[in-house]
Design an enzyme around this catalytic site. Structure first.
Site, PDB file in Angstrom:
ATOM      1  N   ARG A  51       0.789  -1.225   0.000  1.00 26.37           N
ATOM      2  CA  ARG A  51       0.000   0.000   0.000  1.00 26.37           C
ATOM      3  C   ARG A  51       0.830   1.288   0.000  1.00 26.37           C
ATOM      4  O   ARG A  51       0.425   2.287  -0.552  1.00 26.37           O
ATOM      5  CB  ARG A  51      -0.858  -0.015   1.265  1.00 26.37           C
ATOM      6  CG  ARG A  51      -2.026   0.907   1.231  1.00 26.37           C
ATOM      7  CD  ARG A  51      -2.752   0.833   2.531  1.00 26.37           C
ATOM      8  NE  ARG A  51      -2.613  -0.519   3.106  1.00 26.37           N
ATOM      9  CZ  ARG A  51      -3.414  -1.006   4.021  1.00 26.37           C
ATOM     10  NH1 ARG A  51      -4.410  -0.303   4.459  1.00 26.37           N
ATOM     11  NH2 ARG A  51      -3.235  -2.210   4.523  1.00 26.37           N
ATOM     12  N   LYS A  67       8.237 -29.654   2.686  1.00 28.31           N
ATOM     13  CA  LYS A  67       9.361 -30.159   3.480  1.00 28.31           C
ATOM     14  C   LYS A  67       9.933 -31.404   2.808  1.00 28.31           C
ATOM     15  O   LYS A  67       9.175 -32.282   2.369  1.00 28.31           O
ATOM     16  CB  LYS A  67       8.893 -30.484   4.908  1.00 28.31           C
ATOM     17  CG  LYS A  67       8.482 -29.225   5.684  1.00 28.31           C
ATOM     18  CD  LYS A  67       8.245 -29.520   7.133  1.00 28.31           C
ATOM     19  CE  LYS A  67       7.595 -28.348   7.839  1.00 28.31           C
ATOM     20  NZ  LYS A  67       8.489 -27.293   8.282  1.00 28.31           N
ATOM     21  N   ASP A 111      -5.528 -24.248  12.669  1.00 27.55           N
ATOM     22  CA  ASP A 111      -4.189 -23.779  12.285  1.00 27.55           C
ATOM     23  C   ASP A 111      -3.294 -24.927  11.804  1.00 27.55           C
ATOM     24  O   ASP A 111      -2.477 -24.737  10.903  1.00 27.55           O
ATOM     25  CB  ASP A 111      -3.551 -23.078  13.509  1.00 27.55           C
ATOM     26  CG  ASP A 111      -2.255 -22.363  13.171  1.00 27.55           C
ATOM     27  OD1 ASP A 111      -2.207 -21.701  12.119  1.00 27.55           O
ATOM     28  OD2 ASP A 111      -1.288 -22.453  13.953  1.00 27.55           O
ATOM     29  N   HIS A 119      -1.940 -29.023   7.741  1.00 25.93           N
ATOM     30  CA  HIS A 119      -0.645 -29.716   7.771  1.00 25.93           C
ATOM     31  C   HIS A 119      -0.763 -31.176   8.207  1.00 25.93           C
ATOM     32  O   HIS A 119      -0.256 -32.088   7.537  1.00 25.93           O
ATOM     33  CB  HIS A 119       0.324 -29.014   8.725  1.00 25.93           C
ATOM     34  CG  HIS A 119       0.507 -27.552   8.456  1.00 25.93           C
ATOM     35  ND1 HIS A 119       0.576 -27.041   7.182  1.00 25.93           N
ATOM     36  CD2 HIS A 119       0.652 -26.487   9.293  1.00 25.93           C
ATOM     37  CE1 HIS A 119       0.758 -25.722   7.260  1.00 25.93           C
ATOM     38  NE2 HIS A 119       0.791 -25.373   8.516  1.00 25.93           N
ATOM     39  N   LYS A 144       1.315 -26.186  20.756  1.00 25.78           N
ATOM     40  CA  LYS A 144       2.331 -25.176  21.067  1.00 25.78           C
ATOM     41  C   LYS A 144       2.823 -25.423  22.491  1.00 25.78           C
ATOM     42  O   LYS A 144       2.118 -26.007  23.308  1.00 25.78           O
ATOM     43  CB  LYS A 144       1.715 -23.780  21.008  1.00 25.78           C
ATOM     44  CG  LYS A 144       1.078 -23.479  19.664  1.00 25.78           C
ATOM     45  CD  LYS A 144       1.831 -22.436  18.911  1.00 25.78           C
ATOM     46  CE  LYS A 144       1.199 -22.091  17.598  1.00 25.78           C
ATOM     47  NZ  LYS A 144       2.119 -22.139  16.464  1.00 25.78           N
TER      48      LYS A 144
HETATM   49  C1  BG6 Z   1       1.911 -22.404  10.370  1.00 26.10           C
HETATM   50  C2  BG6 Z   1       1.066 -22.110  11.583  1.00 26.10           C
HETATM   51  O1  BG6 Z   1       1.097 -22.805   9.297  1.00 26.10           O
HETATM   52  O2  BG6 Z   1       2.829 -23.442  10.670  1.00 26.10           O
HETATM   53  C3  BG6 Z   1       1.945 -21.736  12.763  1.00 26.10           C
HETATM   54  O3  BG6 Z   1       0.174 -21.037  11.296  1.00 26.10           O
HETATM   55  C4  BG6 Z   1       2.995 -22.803  13.004  1.00 26.10           C
HETATM   56  O4  BG6 Z   1       1.153 -21.550  13.939  1.00 26.10           O
HETATM   57  C5  BG6 Z   1       3.730 -23.126  11.715  1.00 26.10           C
HETATM   58  O5  BG6 Z   1       3.891 -22.321  13.981  1.00 26.10           O
HETATM   59  C6  BG6 Z   1       4.645 -24.324  11.913  1.00 26.10           C
HETATM   60  O6  BG6 Z   1       5.452 -24.476  10.791  1.00 26.10           O
HETATM   61  P1  BG6 Z   1       6.901 -25.118  10.913  1.00 26.10           P
HETATM   62  O7  BG6 Z   1       7.347 -25.290   9.494  1.00 26.10           O
HETATM   63  O8  BG6 Z   1       7.749 -24.144  11.694  1.00 26.10           O
HETATM   64  O9  BG6 Z   1       6.735 -26.405  11.649  1.00 26.10           O
END
Ligand code: BG6
Length: 481
Positions: free
Chosen positions: A43, A176, A229, A234, A334
């Site tokens: 922006r 990965k 998340d 993932h 976490k």
């Molecule tokens: C992200 C999440 O998609 O992946 C985060 O939003 C998380 O909360 C992260 O910490 C973890 O990724 P990595 O590659 O560090 O394990």
């Protein structure tokens, strides 16, 4: 191949923390195609040179081995450009189109590294000005939606401007290298595939543990939670890679069809099953790497009465011939005891032991991070005396050592694939929607449940109920074995 790679959200965290450093690595390794331009749009008003200085300063936050020397940065920076855009203004998209078309690059990749609520607007505008031709691809970062309906709406709007093959949904876990090695292990070697089924495997565990807390992202996290998340994307993506049938070819759709079948075979959760097979937790104050750390409720921008989960463990069943009866345990959170992502394949015990002492079933541990490698746990005789008990030994493969200089980071892989139009590691809309469909009953049940998440101390492996979930079937998590 000439390319233009455009980052919407060009001054945002994701761009300077992950994307530009990944491109720099690709460039340094000689993997970035020649004839490229990288354009950041955002922006505020800046010149190209001001943007280059901004990026150079941000490289101080990147790990030292991945920082450019002054001479390297000067050459790399020549690829970087900047353009001011107000994303609500149609004429700014027309201006962008002119900028792109003036050169007529072979490939144009538009990476949306903005807040996802802007995706529909950006895609609609790109379509409206015609910046969606056959040589254009759009890359969408997670989170893609908040639930099934919002994900479908994003897909509908994106789909009105771009064909499915032009829309690349990123899940950086698929980038990965350990995940690509999982496909190589299963389908590039004949050894494991005959064992990769219910007859030989007792259970499979997926752990994505993070040692860090929510840090400065408390407001985002509190609206999101671990299920949205990490699990919906993932963790489920990892599960599909482990559980899918061998695809007919290595083509993107052959692979994604098989992954979709796994998602469709996941046993749906009933309210009873959620109460029994899903554990949610929230960290309290504790210790991380020897330091006292606050609990989730004390983190910045987190409401003091939040019921948001920072940990989830699930027991999952896949309803098909290959996996019937094999529990898949998945946990992520976490402020756990370590940063550790791994898949553990626990094989069946030997049917009859002729050795004294305890027999220990074989297990294959696929490490995603911090190390990237494979460990096959076996039993062996030391040969010290007759009739001795067997000792545990392991065959270790460290991919970082084995392939040292050829290692490619997750975002580097995905950006190079996006430029090359290789879609294998991007998530198709039907996969993404099916994953939402499957997690939604859990979100719904939690919203009705007054109990809230179970507390766990920071620096541990989560609530005790997560151990009980596995123990009920007579199994244990790997660190308890
Ligand atoms: C992200 C999440 O998609 O992946 C985060 O939003 C998380 O909360 C992260 O910490 C973890 O990724 P990595 O590659 O560090 O394990």
């Amino acid at each position: 191949m000439s390319f233009d790679l455009v980052f919407f959200g060009g001054t945002g965290d994701l761009t300077w923390r992950k994307l530009v450093p990944a491109l720099f690595q690709a460039w340094r390794h000689g993997k970035l195609p020649e004839g490229g331009r990288i354009l950041a749009v955002a922006r505020d008003e800046r010149s190209d040179d001001e943007y280059r200085t901004f990026i150079r300063d941000r490289f101080c936050d990147v790990e030292s081995a991945k920082r450019p020397s002054d001479e390297e940065f000067a050459r790399f920076a020549a690829l970087l450009h900047y353009r001011r855009m107000d994303l609500s203004q149609p004429e700014h998209y027309a201006g962008l189109k002119q900028w792109v078309e003036a050169r007529g690059a072979d490939t144009v990749v538009l990476f949306l590294a903005t807040s996802p609520h802007l995706f529909p607007q950006i895609c609609a505008q790109l379509g409206a000005v015609g910046l969606n031709g056959a040589n254009v691809r759009v890359v969408l970062e997670k989170p893609l939606g908040h639930d099934l309906a919002s994900a479908q709406e994003i897909n509908r709007v994106v789909g009105a401007s771009f064909r499915e093959s032009q829309a690349l949904r990123i899940d950086h876990y698929l980038g990965k290298s350990a995940v690509q090695n999982l496909t190589a292990l299963r389908f590039g070697n004949a050894l494991f595939e005959p064992l990769w089924r219910r007859e030989s495997i007792a259970n499979i565990q997926i752990t994505i543990a993070e040692a860090l807390g929510v840090g400065s992202r408390g407001d985002f996290y509190d609206r999101t939670g671990t299920l949205r998340d990490m699990v919906q994307n993932h963790a489920l993506q990892l599960l599909t890679m482990i559980a899918m049938e061998p695809p007919a070819t290595g083509d993107a759709d052959a692979i994604r069809d098989e992954k979709l079948k796994v998602l469709r075979s996941l046993k749906p959760f009933t309210a009873e099953a959620i109460a029994r097979d899903v554990v949610r937790g929230q960290y309290r104050a504790g210790n991380s790497a020897g330091q006292a750390v606050p609990g989730y409720l004390e983190e910045a921008k987190v409401p003091p009465d939040s019921r948001c989960e920072t940990f989830v463990a699930l027991r999952i069943e896949i309803q098909n011939w290959r996996w019937a009866g094999v529990p898949f345990y998945l946990r992520t959170g976490k402020r756990l005891a370590a940063r550790d992502a791994q898949i553990v394949v626990n094989f069946q015990p030997t049917p009859h032991s002729i050795f004294p002492g305890l027999s220990q079933p074989n297990k294959l541990v696929i490490n995603l991070q911090p190390e990237d490698g494979l460990k096959l746990h076996l039993l062996a005789a030391k040969g010290a005396r007759q009739h001795e008990a067997l000792s545990p030994v392991s065959l270790d493969l460290d991919f970082d050592k084995a392939f040292a200089e050829n290692r490619v980071g997750g975002y580097e892989r995905l950006l190079l694939d996006a430029l090359a139009g290789k879609l294998n590691l991007f998530v198709r809309s039907d996969e993404q929607e099916q994953a939402w469909r499957w997690v939604e009953p859990i979100l719904h049940a939690w919203s009705q449940d007054s109990a809230g998440p179970r507390p766990y101390a920071a620096g541990t492996w989560g609530p005790a109920a997560a151990s009980a979930l596995v123990a009920r079937d007579g199994h244990t998590w790997i660190e308890e074995q």
